[in-house]
Structures are given as structure tokens and as C-alpha cells.
Design a protein around this motif. Structure first.
Motif, PDB file in Angstrom:
ATOM      1  N   UNK A   1       0.648  -1.274  13.190  1.00 21.35           N
ATOM      2  CA  UNK A   1       1.295  -0.177  13.114  1.00 21.35           C
ATOM      3  C   UNK A   1       2.936  -0.215  12.749  1.00 21.35           C
ATOM      4  N   UNK A   2       3.253  -1.094  11.619  1.00 21.29           N
ATOM      5  CA  UNK A   2       4.490  -1.253  11.180  1.00 21.29           C
ATOM      6  C   UNK A   2       4.985  -0.304  10.649  1.00 21.29           C
ATOM      7  N   UNK A   3       4.382   0.794  10.293  1.00 20.33           N
ATOM      8  CA  UNK A   3       4.871   2.138   9.708  1.00 20.33           C
ATOM      9  C   UNK A   3       5.641   2.660  10.916  1.00 20.33           C
ATOM     10  N   UNK A   4       4.759   2.930  12.171  1.00 19.70           N
ATOM     11  CA  UNK A   4       5.151   3.701  13.197  1.00 19.70           C
ATOM     12  C   UNK A   4       6.482   2.912  13.749  1.00 19.70           C
TER      13      UNK A   4
ATOM     14  N   UNK B   1      -0.613 -16.986 -11.963  1.00 16.91           N
ATOM     15  CA  UNK B   1       0.545 -16.270 -11.382  1.00 16.91           C
ATOM     16  C   UNK B   1       0.468 -14.789 -11.791  1.00 16.91           C
ATOM     17  N   UNK B   2       0.405 -14.847 -13.276  1.00 19.31           N
ATOM     18  CA  UNK B   2       0.317 -13.464 -13.632  1.00 19.31           C
ATOM     19  C   UNK B   2      -0.553 -12.697 -13.415  1.00 19.31           C
ATOM     20  N   UNK B   3      -1.912 -13.073 -12.971  1.00 19.82           N
ATOM     21  CA  UNK B   3      -2.915 -12.437 -12.488  1.00 19.82           C
ATOM     22  C   UNK B   3      -2.418 -11.869 -11.213  1.00 19.82           C
ATOM     23  N   UNK B   4      -2.018 -12.857 -10.476  1.00 20.67           N
ATOM     24  CA  UNK B   4      -1.616 -12.411  -9.056  1.00 20.67           C
ATOM     25  C   UNK B   4      -0.479 -11.038  -9.172  1.00 20.67           C
ATOM     26  N   UNK B   5       0.573 -11.322  -9.658  1.00 20.46           N
ATOM     27  CA  UNK B   5       1.581 -10.475  -9.793  1.00 20.46           C
ATOM     28  C   UNK B   5       0.966  -9.204 -10.499  1.00 20.46           C
ATOM     29  N   UNK B   6       0.270  -9.321 -11.080  1.00 18.06           N
ATOM     30  CA  UNK B   6       0.028  -8.293 -12.353  1.00 18.06           C
ATOM     31  C   UNK B   6      -1.147  -7.182 -11.833  1.00 18.06           C
ATOM     32  N   UNK B   7      -2.378  -7.699 -11.498  1.00 17.11           N
ATOM     33  CA  UNK B   7      -3.553  -7.211 -11.435  1.00 17.11           C
ATOM     34  C   UNK B   7      -3.783  -6.247 -10.319  1.00 17.11           C
ATOM     35  N   UNK B   8      -3.780  -6.897  -9.138  1.00 16.78           N
ATOM     36  CA  UNK B   8      -3.847  -5.957  -7.920  1.00 16.78           C
ATOM     37  C   UNK B   8      -2.922  -5.061  -7.900  1.00 16.78           C
ATOM     38  N   UNK B   9      -1.643  -5.259  -8.257  1.00 13.58           N
ATOM     39  CA  UNK B   9      -0.581  -4.303  -7.996  1.00 13.58           C
ATOM     40  C   UNK B   9      -0.883  -3.035  -9.062  1.00 13.58           C
ATOM     41  N   UNK B  10      -1.397  -3.041 -10.313  1.00 12.22           N
ATOM     42  CA  UNK B  10      -1.581  -2.139 -11.115  1.00 12.22           C
ATOM     43  C   UNK B  10      -2.826  -1.604 -10.781  1.00 12.22           C
ATOM     44  N   UNK B  11      -3.878  -2.254 -10.395  1.00 11.47           N
ATOM     45  CA  UNK B  11      -5.297  -1.484  -9.704  1.00 11.47           C
ATOM     46  C   UNK B  11      -4.766  -0.697  -8.716  1.00 11.47           C
ATOM     47  N   UNK B  12      -4.099  -0.936  -7.930  1.00 14.86           N
ATOM     48  CA  UNK B  12      -3.743  -0.226  -6.646  1.00 14.86           C
ATOM     49  C   UNK B  12      -3.021   1.323  -6.995  1.00 14.86           C
TER      50      UNK B  12
ATOM     51  N   UNK C   1     -10.405   8.145   2.037  1.00 11.51           N
ATOM     52  CA  UNK C   1      -9.339   7.646   1.118  1.00 11.51           C
ATOM     53  C   UNK C   1      -8.266   7.123   1.976  1.00 11.51           C
ATOM     54  N   UNK C   2      -8.279   6.947   3.242  1.00 17.70           N
ATOM     55  CA  UNK C   2      -7.017   6.529   3.973  1.00 17.70           C
ATOM     56  C   UNK C   2      -6.490   4.970   3.313  1.00 17.70           C
ATOM     57  N   UNK C   3      -4.988   5.345   3.466  1.00 13.10           N
ATOM     58  CA  UNK C   3      -4.397   3.994   2.804  1.00 13.10           C
ATOM     59  C   UNK C   3      -4.663   2.741   3.898  1.00 13.10           C
ATOM     60  N   UNK C   4      -4.918   1.630   3.527  1.00  8.85           N
ATOM     61  CA  UNK C   4      -5.160   0.299   4.251  1.00  8.85           C
ATOM     62  C   UNK C   4      -3.711  -0.310   4.604  1.00  8.85           C
ATOM     63  N   UNK C   5      -3.440  -0.508   5.848  1.00  6.99           N
ATOM     64  CA  UNK C   5      -1.874  -1.008   6.054  1.00  6.99           C
ATOM     65  C   UNK C   5      -2.134  -2.284   6.874  1.00  6.99           C
TER      66      UNK C   5
ATOM     67  N   UNK D   1       0.645  -4.883   8.327  1.00  6.82           N
ATOM     68  CA  UNK D   1       2.076  -5.148   8.377  1.00  6.82           C
ATOM     69  C   UNK D   1       2.889  -4.260   7.398  1.00  6.82           C
ATOM     70  N   UNK D   2       3.551  -4.703   6.608  1.00  4.73           N
ATOM     71  CA  UNK D   2       4.281  -3.934   5.664  1.00  4.73           C
ATOM     72  C   UNK D   2       3.674  -3.686   4.338  1.00  4.73           C
ATOM     73  N   UNK D   3       2.469  -4.141   4.136  1.00  3.59           N
ATOM     74  CA  UNK D   3       1.899  -3.799   2.759  1.00  3.59           C
ATOM     75  C   UNK D   3       0.649  -2.842   3.078  1.00  3.59           C
ATOM     76  N   UNK D   4       0.677  -2.043   2.049  1.00  4.39           N
ATOM     77  CA  UNK D   4      -0.156  -1.172   1.883  1.00  4.39           C
ATOM     78  C   UNK D   4      -0.880  -0.846   0.758  1.00  4.39           C
ATOM     79  N   UNK D   5      -2.488  -0.490   0.823  1.00  6.86           N
ATOM     80  CA  UNK D   5      -3.127  -0.562  -0.100  1.00  6.86           C
ATOM     81  C   UNK D   5      -4.184   0.702  -0.266  1.00  6.86           C
ATOM     82  N   UNK D   6      -4.489   1.160  -1.605  1.00  4.93           N
ATOM     83  CA  UNK D   6      -5.714   1.996  -1.606  1.00  4.93           C
ATOM     84  C   UNK D   6      -6.684   1.591  -1.182  1.00  4.93           C
ATOM     85  N   UNK D   7      -7.678   2.421  -0.511  1.00  2.00           N
ATOM     86  CA  UNK D   7      -8.644   2.115   0.349  1.00  2.00           C
ATOM     87  C   UNK D   7      -9.911   1.678  -0.460  1.00  2.00           C
TER      88      UNK D   7
END
Ligand code: HEM
Length: 527
Positions: free
Chosen positions: A74-77, A316-327, A496-500, A502-508
């Protein structure tokens, strides 16, 4: 001391073993039956302290917060609570990174260009890169300069030439993943968008041949997804244990396997390119130019006078670019499905602009409503609720706070949802930034790729994401194909709830959608 427990012992345990998440894991909160709501019933906040307080003077709330794994859930709260308790001042919080000094968003402008603060340095602090297979993660931490240079310089320079190839890849990807059904069909959306992003990114990172190579696509997707899962798993454990326990987790084993498989795919391509260069030079012809990230890597590493491992670099490029953009792509699509009028307005804009400009440089810039929609989704749900920096040299902040070398500061993103900054901040308004563009002096500020202290979905300052210009184009081109070619709805009762964590949050990743082929107003594939 009689029966009382010496607080120094707690302190010693925490400091020595970075205890927080070891205890957390062993007594995992599921076993402890306690959940995030517990925070609301306690008379004290969990796990955060002012800069002056010594937690050992009052260890119970602090340790309880740690043991309950409160921060991860519950980092958000917790950020909201802490903000009330320490308005406009830094405070400390316990996280999977150990203790961090948390700054309010307002201080971002002050620290954003400080050369003593590093984004990639935080990766080295977490020690996950020391596990075999995670070499690209280690390289981010120790050696991330090449990827930054390539993203900032070469990738951004190439933008005007890559719209057509990106659109070609998007066309292939949607056909392969979605086909052309005329009846509604249900599908889990994350794997589709992951494949779409992987194909499009690979086209620019590795060239046409590897963008169509099924083995490479499997590697780049599996590697990025499992690195993220591995980091989530490992972050439950003490920092100093992490390098030794990777073998416990299947995702870490897959990371190792796919790192090796990556080498088997990329090295032959590099050898072929070297042979072509040798042959051309031997025949007195100019060396061939490879205008993709593999080629840029060779060129830039020569200029830097440093040798880089090509497979590590690509991953490295895959790690920084692909998940972030997909999300972000998924979040935007889901927001648009939930706002059908805006979806139609965006579609109309796309059709109008593409009929007028084709894939000319101006086209993506002219999709101003789309730009606003993406920025609005990112405002409400950035990938990080707090931006991170490692402290590379002792640093004094303007309020006198001293942050020591080797420690870590995080910057709360709350201004992105602050009612003093944005009207009705919790409400998703697709045209919010489009309207902002018409306000004097705000035309640039309102654009997706502009970062500032009120919107730092791509970070801010010296370490703001250098790949954001490319990501913005990739997102817009993907959405053109997805919206012009298909109708979309949410599948009944899908989550469709966001997955959280710690401080990271991702699309479900479980979200399901319905889609069907629509009669397109223009043939986007023939532009
Ligand atoms: C929608 C997609 C993306 C999002 C949401 C995103 C987000 C971010 C964020 C939040 C940061 C940290 C910035 C800070 O703390 O100030 C960052 C850093 C970075 N990103 Fe991205 N990113 C995306 C795509 C990309 C792409 C496509 C690339 C490369 C091709 C890339 C390369 C990098 C690099 C190299 C850094 C580190 C910069 C530094 O330390 O100086 N990102 N990104």
C-alpha cells in the motif's frame, strides 16, 4: 535491560541484514492474515519517519510496518498519509531498497539536474544485476551511458525515417495477433500489445530481418517480462542475499536461459555484418551503413573508446523500452474503451491527419488529441509513483537536508494528481492537455514528451527518459492501427484494476477485451 528489548538490537538487525523484506517474506503478510486495511485501524503510521526522528526510540510502528510488508502492498496510501504528516518536507520511508529519503514533487526542480544524483545508479544499489542472466541489468547500473546516448542521439534523430517501417510492423503484428474477425472476439490484451511493441521496437533496434525472427521475438518478450517478475520476487529479500538466491525462482532461471539464447541469435547477425563490411572494403566500396541500434552501437562504442557486449546492450534496450511502452499502450487503450466518445474523436483525428499528411514528420505531431489522451493516462497512472535517484556524493538540499553518498532519494509524483495543479485530478479527461495547449505559454508544456514538475510520467531533468520521443511515436502509430482497424469493448466482468507493488504500478495483465474488425475510413496499410 531486563525483559525489555534493546532497540539497538533491532537497529543492528535491520542495518546489518537489510532485514525488512527478509522478515517480510518469512512471515509473509498472507500468513499473518493482515492486510492493507490494517493501516487505517492503527493509531500510528507504519514505516515512515521524519528526518530527525530516531526510529529506535519508538521501534514498534516502524518494525510492524516492515514485518507487515506494508509498503509493498500500500505504498500509495502510505505516500498520501506521509504527505499529510510531513507536508512540504522530506521524510524517510522503508522500502525494498532499504531506507529512502522521500522528497515532495515540488523539490524535483531543485534536484533534477544535480550531477550527484543518478537514476541508473539505483539499479546497482539493488544488486539484482549480480545474478547470472541479469547482466543487462548490471550493465544498466554500471555502464548505462551507451544506451542513453543511443536513445538520446541516434534514435531521436532517426524518428522521421522510422514512421513507415514502424507502421509496416504494426500492420503485420495486428494481423498476426488479431486477424480480421467480423464478429466480436474475446482476448487477453497484454500479450497482444507486448507482441506488437516487441515487433515494432525490434524493427528499429535490430533491423527488418530480426524483427520477423520468431526466436528473437520470443527472447525479447520473455526476457523483459521475466526480468520484471524476477525483480519483484527478489525485492522481497534482503539486498545482500539477492545475488545468491536467484536460482530459487523459475523466472530467474528463464532469464538466464533467454540471455544465452539471445547470444545465439544476435552474434551470427553481427558476424554477417562484419563480413559484409570486410568484403565491401576489400572491393574498394564504402562500408555498408546499418541504420539500426546494432549499427549505432558499433559506431558509438568506437567514439566512446569502449567495448560493449552486443547482446547485453540489446537486452538493456528491451528491458527499458518494451514493458514500459506495452504498459502505457494498454492503459491508454483501456481508458479509451471506457470513454467511447473520446475514442471516436481520436479515431476521427487520426483519419483526418493521415489523409492529409500520410506518415510525414508532421503527422504524429498533428495528432494533438491523441497526444493529450496519452499524457492524461500517464498523469493518472505513471509507471512509478516515486522517481528514484541514488546519491553518488554527499548532497545538501536547499532546506539543509543532507543526503549521504550511497543512500537513496525518491521523489513523490503527487503533483500529477494534486487538485491545486489540475482541476478534478482524479477524473480522466482525454482533452485536458489539448485544452492546455491553447493557454498562453503552455503550448509546449502540454505536449506528451515535455516533462516538468507537474507531469513527470517520463521523469524529469538530467535523467528524464531519453526514449520518450521514440516511445511517443511508437504508441501513436500502434494506436492508429488498433483504432482505425478495430472496434473495442471490455470483456464482461474483466478486471482492469492497476497492479501495484511498492512504488511501481502496471496495467492489469489479466484484462480481457472484445474486438472486431471495422470498416476503416482509410487503408492505413497503403499509406
Ligand atoms: C512509454 C514508454 C516509456 C516510459 C513510460 C518510460 C519511463 C521512464 C522513466 C519514468 C524513466 C526515469 C526518469 C527519471 O527518473 O527522471 C526512464 C528512464 C530511461 N528510459 Fe524510459 N520510458 C519509456 C520508454 C523508453 C524507451 C523506448 C527507451 C529507449 C529506447 C527508454 C530509455 C530510457 C533510459 C536509457 C532511461 C535512463 C535515463 C537516465 O538515467 O539518464 N525508455 N524512462
Amino acid at each position: 535491560m531486563g525483559n525489555s528489548v534493546c532497540p539497538l538490537n533491532y537497529k543492528w538487525l535491520v542495518k546489518t541484514f537489510m532485514l525488512p523484506n527478509a522478515v517480510t517474506h518469512v512471515l509473509s503478510s498472507e500468513i499473518l492474515f493482515l492486510n492493507a486495511d490494517m493501516n487505517e485501524t492503527l493509531p500510528f503510521p507504519l514505516s515512515f519517519l521524519s528526518l530527525e526522528e530516531d526510529w529506535s526510540a519508538n521501534p514498534v510502528p516502524y518494525l510492524l510496518g516492515i514485518v507487515l510488508d506494508e509498503y509493498r502492498k500500500s505504498a500509495k496510501t502510505m505516500l498520501q498519509d506521509a504527505r499529510k504528516q510531513y507536508p512540504n518536507r522530506p521524510y524517510r520511508m522503508t522500502t525494498e531498497f532499504g531506507e529512502v529519503v522521500m522528497l515532495q514533487s515540488e523539490l524535483f526542480d531543485e534536484v533534477r539536474n544535480n550531477p550527484n544524483l543518478s537514476f541508473f545508479g539505483t539499479v546497482a544499489q539493488e544488486r539484482i544485476g549480480e545474478i547470472p542472466g541479469f547482466e543487462p541489468v548490471a550493465a544498466i547500473g554500471h555502464d548505462g551511458d551507451l544506451v542513453k546516448i543511443i536513445a538520446r542521439k541516434q534514435l531521436t534523430k532517426a524518428l522521421s525515417q522510422v514512421s513507415t517501417p514502424l507502421s509496416e510492423e504494426a500492420a503485420d503484428a495486428v494481423l498476426i495477433n488479431l486477424g480480421e474477425p467480423t464478429e466480436w472476439r474475446e482476448i487477453a490484451i497484454t500479450p497482444v500489445l507486448l507482441d506488437l511493441t516487441a515487433r515494432m521496437s525490434s524493427r528499429v533496434f535490430l533491423g527488418e530481418e530480426l524483427a520477423k525472427d520468431e526466436e528473437w521475438l520470443k527472447i525479447t518478450k520473455t526476457y523483459t517480462v521475466d526480468v520484471t517478475k524476477g525483480i519483484i520476487q527478489l525485492s522481497r529479500y534482503p539486498v545482500n542475499l539477492r545475488p545468491y538466491i536467484g536460482w530459487l525462482f523459475p523466472e530467474c532461471r528463464r532469464v538466464r536461459e533467454y540471455y544465452t539464447r539471445g547470444r545465439n541469435v544476435i552474434e551470427p547477425v553481427m558476424r554477417k555484418r562484419e563480413e559484409m563490411t570486410r568484403a565491401a572494403l576489400a572491393a574498394g566500396k564504402p562500408a555498408p551503413v546499418f541504420n539500426d541500434a546494432l549499427g549505432w552501437m558499433v559506431q558509438e562504442s568506437k567514439e566512446l573508446g569502449k567495448e560493449y557486449d552486443v547482446v547485453t546492450f540489446q537486452l538493456i534496450l528491451s528491458v527499458v523500452a518494451i514493458n514500459t511502452t506495452t504498459d502505457l499502450l494498454q492503459s491508454v487503450l483501456i481508458d479509451l474503451i471506457q470513454h467511447p466518445d473520446t475514442m471516436q474523436a481520436v479515431r476521427d483525428e487520426m483519419v483526418h491527419v493521415l489523409k492529409q499528411d500520410g506518415w510525414k514528420k508532421s503527422a504524429l505531431y498533428n495528432m494533438k488529441l491523441l497526444d493529450s489522451v496519452i499524457k492524461e493516462t500517464q498523469r493518472i497512472r505513471p509507471i512509478f509513483m516515486a522517481m528514484r535517484r541514488s546519491v553518488e556524493a554527499d548532497t545538501v538540499l536547499s532546506d539543509g537536508t543532507v543526503v549521504k553518498k550511497g543512500s537513496r532519494i525518491h521523489i513523490d509524483t503527487h503533483r500529477m494528481v494534486d487538485p491545486h495543479v489540475y482541476e478534478s485530478p482524479e477524473e480522466w479527461k482525454g482533452n485536458r492537455f489539448l485544452e492546455m495547449r491553447s493557454q498562453p505559454g503552455k503550448e509546449n508544456l502540454a505536449q506528451l514528451v515535455t516533462t516538468n514538475v507537474d507531469h513527470f510520467g517520463f521523469g524529469h531533468g538530467l535523467h528524464a527518459c531519453p526514449g520518450r520521443f521514440f516511445a511517443a511515436n511508437e504508441l501513436k502509430i500502434s494506436l492508429c492501427h488498433l483504432l482505425i482497424k478495430y472496434d473495442w469493448e471490455l470483456a464482461p466482468e474483466t478486471d482492469t484494476n492497476v497492479m501495484r507493488v511498492g512504488f511501481s504500478q502496471r496495467a492489469n495483465p489479466t484484462t480481457k477485451v472484445l474486438f472486431r474488425k471495422r470498416t476503416a475510413e482509410l487503408d492505413i496499410d497503403s499509406i
